[in-house]
Design an enzyme around this catalytic site. Structure first.
Site, PDB file in Angstrom:
ATOM      1  N   HIS A   1      -8.144  -8.811   1.071  1.00 17.81           N
ATOM      2  CA  HIS A   1      -7.425  -7.542   1.274  1.00 17.81           C
ATOM      3  C   HIS A   1      -6.136  -7.828   2.038  1.00 17.81           C
ATOM      4  O   HIS A   1      -6.027  -8.836   2.716  1.00 17.81           O
ATOM      5  CB  HIS A   1      -8.302  -6.547   2.033  1.00 17.81           C
ATOM      6  CG  HIS A   1      -9.284  -5.869   1.117  1.00 17.81           C
ATOM      7  ND1 HIS A   1      -9.460  -4.510   1.103  1.00 17.81           N
ATOM      8  CD2 HIS A   1     -10.103  -6.378   0.172  1.00 17.81           C
ATOM      9  CE1 HIS A   1     -10.359  -4.197   0.178  1.00 17.81           C
ATOM     10  NE2 HIS A   1     -10.778  -5.317  -0.398  1.00 17.81           N
ATOM     11  N   GLU A   2      -5.158  -6.933   1.870  1.00 17.79           N
ATOM     12  CA  GLU A   2      -3.800  -7.180   2.377  1.00 17.79           C
ATOM     13  C   GLU A   2      -3.378  -8.595   1.960  1.00 17.79           C
ATOM     14  O   GLU A   2      -2.948  -9.397   2.787  1.00 17.79           O
ATOM     15  CB  GLU A   2      -3.712  -7.013   3.906  1.00 17.79           C
ATOM     16  CG  GLU A   2      -4.095  -5.649   4.399  1.00 17.79           C
ATOM     17  CD  GLU A   2      -5.611  -5.444   4.443  1.00 17.79           C
ATOM     18  OE1 GLU A   2      -6.316  -6.376   4.847  1.00 17.79           O
ATOM     19  OE2 GLU A   2      -6.079  -4.361   4.049  1.00 17.79           O
TER      20      GLU A   2
ATOM     21  N   GLU B   1       0.827  -1.215   0.000  1.00 19.65           N
ATOM     22  CA  GLU B   1       0.000   0.000   0.000  1.00 19.65           C
ATOM     23  C   GLU B   1       0.860   1.264   0.000  1.00 19.65           C
ATOM     24  O   GLU B   1       0.946   1.989   0.995  1.00 19.65           O
ATOM     25  CB  GLU B   1      -1.001  -0.087   1.150  1.00 19.65           C
ATOM     26  CG  GLU B   1      -1.894  -1.322   0.939  1.00 19.65           C
ATOM     27  CD  GLU B   1      -2.927  -1.558   2.014  1.00 19.65           C
ATOM     28  OE1 GLU B   1      -3.188  -0.649   2.805  1.00 19.65           O
ATOM     29  OE2 GLU B   1      -3.462  -2.688   2.060  1.00 19.65           O
TER      30      GLU B   1
ATOM     31  N   GLU C   1      -7.107  -6.868  -2.956  1.00 24.82           N
ATOM     32  CA  GLU C   1      -6.655  -5.490  -2.834  1.00 24.82           C
ATOM     33  C   GLU C   1      -5.201  -5.467  -3.308  1.00 24.82           C
ATOM     34  O   GLU C   1      -4.932  -5.600  -4.494  1.00 24.82           O
ATOM     35  CB  GLU C   1      -6.842  -5.023  -1.386  1.00 24.82           C
ATOM     36  CG  GLU C   1      -6.622  -3.542  -1.198  1.00 24.82           C
ATOM     37  CD  GLU C   1      -6.612  -3.148   0.267  1.00 24.82           C
ATOM     38  OE1 GLU C   1      -7.125  -2.072   0.566  1.00 24.82           O
ATOM     39  OE2 GLU C   1      -6.059  -3.898   1.105  1.00 24.82           O
TER      40      GLU C   1
ATOM     41  N   GLU D   1      -9.790   3.450   0.265  1.00 28.08           N
ATOM     42  CA  GLU D   1      -9.769   3.767   1.697  1.00 28.08           C
ATOM     43  C   GLU D   1      -8.750   4.860   2.015  1.00 28.08           C
ATOM     44  O   GLU D   1      -8.956   5.656   2.931  1.00 28.08           O
ATOM     45  CB  GLU D   1      -9.478   2.500   2.516  1.00 28.08           C
ATOM     46  CG  GLU D   1      -8.119   1.886   2.229  1.00 28.08           C
ATOM     47  CD  GLU D   1      -7.880   0.557   2.954  1.00 28.08           C
ATOM     48  OE1 GLU D   1      -8.816   0.033   3.561  1.00 28.08           O
ATOM     49  OE2 GLU D   1      -6.746   0.058   2.895  1.00 28.08           O
TER      50      GLU D   1
ATOM     51  N   HIS E   1     -17.483 -11.079   5.863  1.00 23.89           N
ATOM     52  CA  HIS E   1     -16.201 -10.412   6.103  1.00 23.89           C
ATOM     53  C   HIS E   1     -15.418 -11.179   7.151  1.00 23.89           C
ATOM     54  O   HIS E   1     -15.932 -11.456   8.238  1.00 23.89           O
ATOM     55  CB  HIS E   1     -16.421  -8.964   6.567  1.00 23.89           C
ATOM     56  CG  HIS E   1     -15.145  -8.205   6.704  1.00 23.89           C
ATOM     57  ND1 HIS E   1     -14.800  -7.479   7.822  1.00 23.89           N
ATOM     58  CD2 HIS E   1     -14.094  -8.074   5.837  1.00 23.89           C
ATOM     59  CE1 HIS E   1     -13.608  -6.923   7.642  1.00 23.89           C
ATOM     60  NE2 HIS E   1     -13.164  -7.270   6.448  1.00 23.89           N
ATOM     61  N   HIS E   2     -14.207 -11.561   6.807  1.00 26.57           N
ATOM     62  CA  HIS E   2     -13.299 -12.242   7.714  1.00 26.57           C
ATOM     63  C   HIS E   2     -12.014 -11.437   7.840  1.00 26.57           C
ATOM     64  O   HIS E   2     -11.084 -11.644   7.057  1.00 26.57           O
ATOM     65  CB  HIS E   2     -12.941 -13.641   7.189  1.00 26.57           C
ATOM     66  CG  HIS E   2     -14.052 -14.640   7.275  1.00 26.57           C
ATOM     67  ND1 HIS E   2     -13.955 -15.888   6.687  1.00 26.57           N
ATOM     68  CD2 HIS E   2     -15.262 -14.599   7.879  1.00 26.57           C
ATOM     69  CE1 HIS E   2     -15.076 -16.561   6.936  1.00 26.57           C
ATOM     70  NE2 HIS E   2     -15.883 -15.799   7.647  1.00 26.57           N
TER      71      HIS E   2
HETATM   72  C1  NOJ Z   1      -8.357  -2.975   5.512  1.00 25.70           C
HETATM   73  C2  NOJ Z   1      -9.213  -3.223   4.318  1.00 25.70           C
HETATM   74  O1  NOJ Z   1      -8.545  -2.874   3.130  1.00 25.70           O
HETATM   75  C3  NOJ Z   1     -10.483  -2.452   4.490  1.00 25.70           C
HETATM   76  O2  NOJ Z   1     -11.288  -2.541   3.336  1.00 25.70           O
HETATM   77  C4  NOJ Z   1     -11.203  -2.967   5.707  1.00 25.70           C
HETATM   78  O3  NOJ Z   1     -12.345  -2.190   5.917  1.00 25.70           O
HETATM   79  C5  NOJ Z   1     -10.302  -2.896   6.951  1.00 25.70           C
HETATM   80  N1  NOJ Z   1      -9.031  -3.453   6.692  1.00 25.70           N
HETATM   81  C6  NOJ Z   1     -10.919  -3.639   8.133  1.00 25.70           C
HETATM   82  O4  NOJ Z   1     -10.928  -5.017   7.876  1.00 25.70           O
HETATM   83 CA    CA Z   2      -6.052  -2.268   2.913  1.00 31.05          CA
END
Ligand code: NOJ
Ligand code: CA
Length: 691
Positions: free
Chosen positions: A469-470, A187, A488, A494, A389-390
């Protein structure tokens, strides 16, 4: 696909087999030669062989011009002599493969896979007599090569300390890159520097040579292997740098072993990089089976309000994931035709120090004010799926123990997609160590690459698709594991909510030619509320927010803003409602890295086309010839363009929405404001005329 045995038979039968042994010191002066193969159209040529010390090398040229000068290959191993010198090389003739395969979902339906495969076999002259092959796949728009170590008595396990693959760029030029080995994983904002000013870079790293040739270096099919970064060793020479592992070996694998593909996409235009399907083609076909239960979709969510700090993930008075808020989102989704609703913060575990910890997360128990049974029942009644969501806090160790139950719950509730998250510093992911207790590893270590495949397999057993994500970076695994739908792995929207700084106007024009070459991104566009916690807020115009739905490919696209902003702006919101998400065809009309790009895509379900054009901080006037439309057919172009005074600094909301009739012989002139864009939907009118 050709089996190794078939190839050996062919090699033996071939009269053209040539051998190149290490010569004397004197011959070390001369460049390696003799072993050579070209791509099907003769555009790219690779030479491979050994230098005077018997060290394996390769080089690449395009239409007779050098692209990669002589570059080393090989491995340093942790427990035995390196595989890198005293070698002889033998190669058979290239074998041509040409087939076309169908994507279950994607930026185009059919992909042609046309290449020459060329295997160079190296054997050690010294006592150990070990063997390995370097397999090249040569396409006209790029190439991949990988190491293939066959079964043999002297090598049962490879423990790779370092990979010696080099990319010695022949020509000077500019490079777009993000730094490797930094705490915030992928990022980062992109650097644009001369090649010889790059430090350690992540891939894809994209180069524009002075001659105008574009080269993107990345990898494909990174499975059970450490991710590769690039370290500039000197001048314009880059060396592969593998992500550290659990021991002093970055990678430990049993023999026979194949490495991921090291890839070079090579094109004389920036647009050509996007057109290339090299990364996908170098991945193996679908290993999972039917994924028709996953439907590409647009979604809204309980999400942006947390990033703006209007609501919270954790429990308490600001808790976002309440039954009531989820139902409000489901009703909105049903009314406006969205397939899904993401709800973050629904599950127990957010109240303590979850960042980089994750051990408190439950994946089955919801907070008392979130009735998951009632919410999903309401969703089923209204034809809207809840997207799970996990968040794991990077704790893959904890997650692996609980994920199966989490996916089983989603399956029972009819939820076919989950967003996972690995919020932890780059070296702070956790996996099971040698004694079974958790240890910290890098997010792109071999252990994490195994983890992400285990997640995909477990999710598949419960008909769940994964948007990570991550993540571990994308290397095209969606071909083999088509429930890996998006991820992501870059600075997403974000950062425009709270980044210090946020994403600047050039960010998306950088992403398209770098990160997005690797695969789909869950960027989460569609923001109309431009004032945020980031100093510059959302640094685009509204028209550019709309264009991102076409420019950035993902089979799940979020309408990320607060619902009230959509309710207040039905005009521009209409495009987000109308734009397709699954495509039959993709055409890149123009583009320059970090400056601008225009992409047109045809819906997979209908004859509708959509076009998105975006620019950086500079205004542009771009021509968009409409020759992609069906000849002889009339279309209604629904145009969402920057208003005359639009500017990301002063008038982001200035947008003109208009319609006109067009045909394939028309050329539209797209006028983009600073930080602006344009989005168009082309709807066929009446029946196709006879031509
Ligand atoms: C980072 C993620 O990229 C984001 O989309 C998410 O809302 C937060 N972490 C919390 O999980
Ligand atoms: Ca992120």
């Amino acid at each position: 696909m050709m089996k190794r045995r078939d190839f050996l038979a062919l090699t033996v039968a071939s009269a053209g087999v040539s051998t190149l042994a290490a010569g004397t010191r004197a011959s070390a002066q001369t460049a390696p030669s003799a072993l050579r193969a070209s791509s099907p159209g003769g555009v790219l040529t690779v030479e491979a062989g050994v230098d005077g010390d018997g060290r394996p090398t390769y080089s690449v040229s395009r239409l007779g011009r050098s692209v990669v000068s002589s570059s080393r290959l090989g491995y340093l191993l942790t427990d035995t002599v390196a595989l890198e010198r005293n070698l002889t090389a033998v190669a058979g003739p290239p074998i041509t493969m040409d087939d076309t395969w169908e994507q279950p979902w994607g930026e185009r339906r059919f992909i042609r896979n046309h290449y020459n495969e060329w295997r160079v076999s190296y054997t050690e002259k010294a006592a150990l007599g070990r063997r390995f092959d370097v397999v090249f796949r040569l396409y006209d728009d790029g190439l991949g090569f990988r190491y293939d170590i066959p079964e043999q008595p002297g090598l049962k396990t490879v423990r790779i300390a370092a990979e010696l693959s080099e990319f010695n760029m022949a020509e000077s030029g500019e490079t777009w890159w993000i730094p490797a080995w930094e705490w915030n994983r992928e990022e980062y904002l992109y650097n644009r520097t001369p090649i010889d000013r790059v430090g350690s870079a992540q891939t894809p790293m994209t180069i524009r040579n002075e001659s105008g040739l574009h080269v993107a270096i990345h990898e494909a099919a990174c499975i059970d292997h450490a991710g590769m970064n690039l370290r500039r060793s000197e001048g314009r020479n880059f060396r592969a740098q593998l992500t550290p592992g659990l021991t002093n070996a970055a990678v430990v694998r049993a023999v026979p072993f194949v490495s991921p593909w090291r890839t070079l996409q090579i094109s004389d235009s920036a647009a050509g990089l996007i057109d290339s399907s090299l990364i996908l083609n170098l991945n193996e076909p679908n290993a999972l089976g039917d994924v028709s239960w996953f439907k590409p979709m647009k979604y809204v969510g309980v999400w942006w309000e947390m990033h703006l700090e209007l609501k919270s993930w954790n429990s308490g008075p600001k808790h976002g994931a309440t039954t009531e808020n989820a139902i409000r989102h489901i009703d909105f989704a049903a009314e406006h035709g969205f397939g899904g609703v993401l709800v973050e913060g629904w599950n127990i575990g957010w109240d303590g120090q979850w960042f980089a910890n994750g051990s408190d997360f439950s994946f089955t128990q919801s907070y008392p004010d979130f009735d998951i049974e009632a919410v999903t029942a309401h969703g089923r009644a209204r034809g809207v799926q809840l997207i799970g969501h996990h968040e794991t806090g990077g704790n893959a160790f904890h997650y692996e123990q609980l994920m199966d139950a989490g996916f089983a719950l989603y399956e029972r509730l009819g939820m076919h997609a989950v967003k996972t998250g690995y919020v932890a510093d780059a070296g702070g992911a956790r996996v099971a160590g040698p004694d079974g207790s958790p240890v910290m590893v890098w997010n792109e270590s071999q252990a994490m690459s195994q983890h992400h495949v285990r997640v995909a397999e477990a999710a598949y057993r419960h008909k769940v698709a994964v948007n990570a994500h991550e993540p571990f970076k994308d290397t095209g695994l969606r071909r083999t594991y088509p429930n890996m739908i998006s991820r992501e792995g870059a600075r997403g929207m974000e950062f425009s909510a709270w980044g210090q700084p946020g994403n600047p106007p050039e960010h998306e024009t950088n992403l398209v030619f770098t990160r997005l070459l690797a695969g789909p991104m869950d960027y989460t566009p569609g923001i109309f509320g431009m004032k945020t916690r980031a100093p510059d807020g959302v640094a685009t115009t509204w028209a550019k927010q709309l264009a991102l739905y076409v420019v950035i490919y993902s089979p799940v696209q979020m309408a990320a803003d607060l619902l009230v902003n959509y309710e207040a702006n039905p005009g521009p919101f209409q495009f987000i409602k109308d734009v397709p998400v699954d495509w039959a065809e993709t055409r890149v009309l123009n583009g320059e890295i970090g400056d601008f790009v225009t992409i047109a895509r045809k819906d997979r379900e209908s004859d509708i086309w959509a076009l998105g054009a975006i620019t950086d901080e500079h205004p542009r006037v771009l021509d968009a010839p409409l020759d992609f439309l069906d000849p002889g057919r009339r279309y209604r172009a629904e145009i969402y363009r920057d208003g005359p005074d639009a500017d990301w600094k002063t008038h982001r909301e200035s947008i003109v929405i208009e319609q006109r009739e067009v045909t394939s012989v028309d050329t539209l002139t797209l006028t983009l404001a600073p930080g602006g864009g344009q989005a168009i939907r082309f709807v066929p009118l009446g029946r196709r005329d006879r031509t």
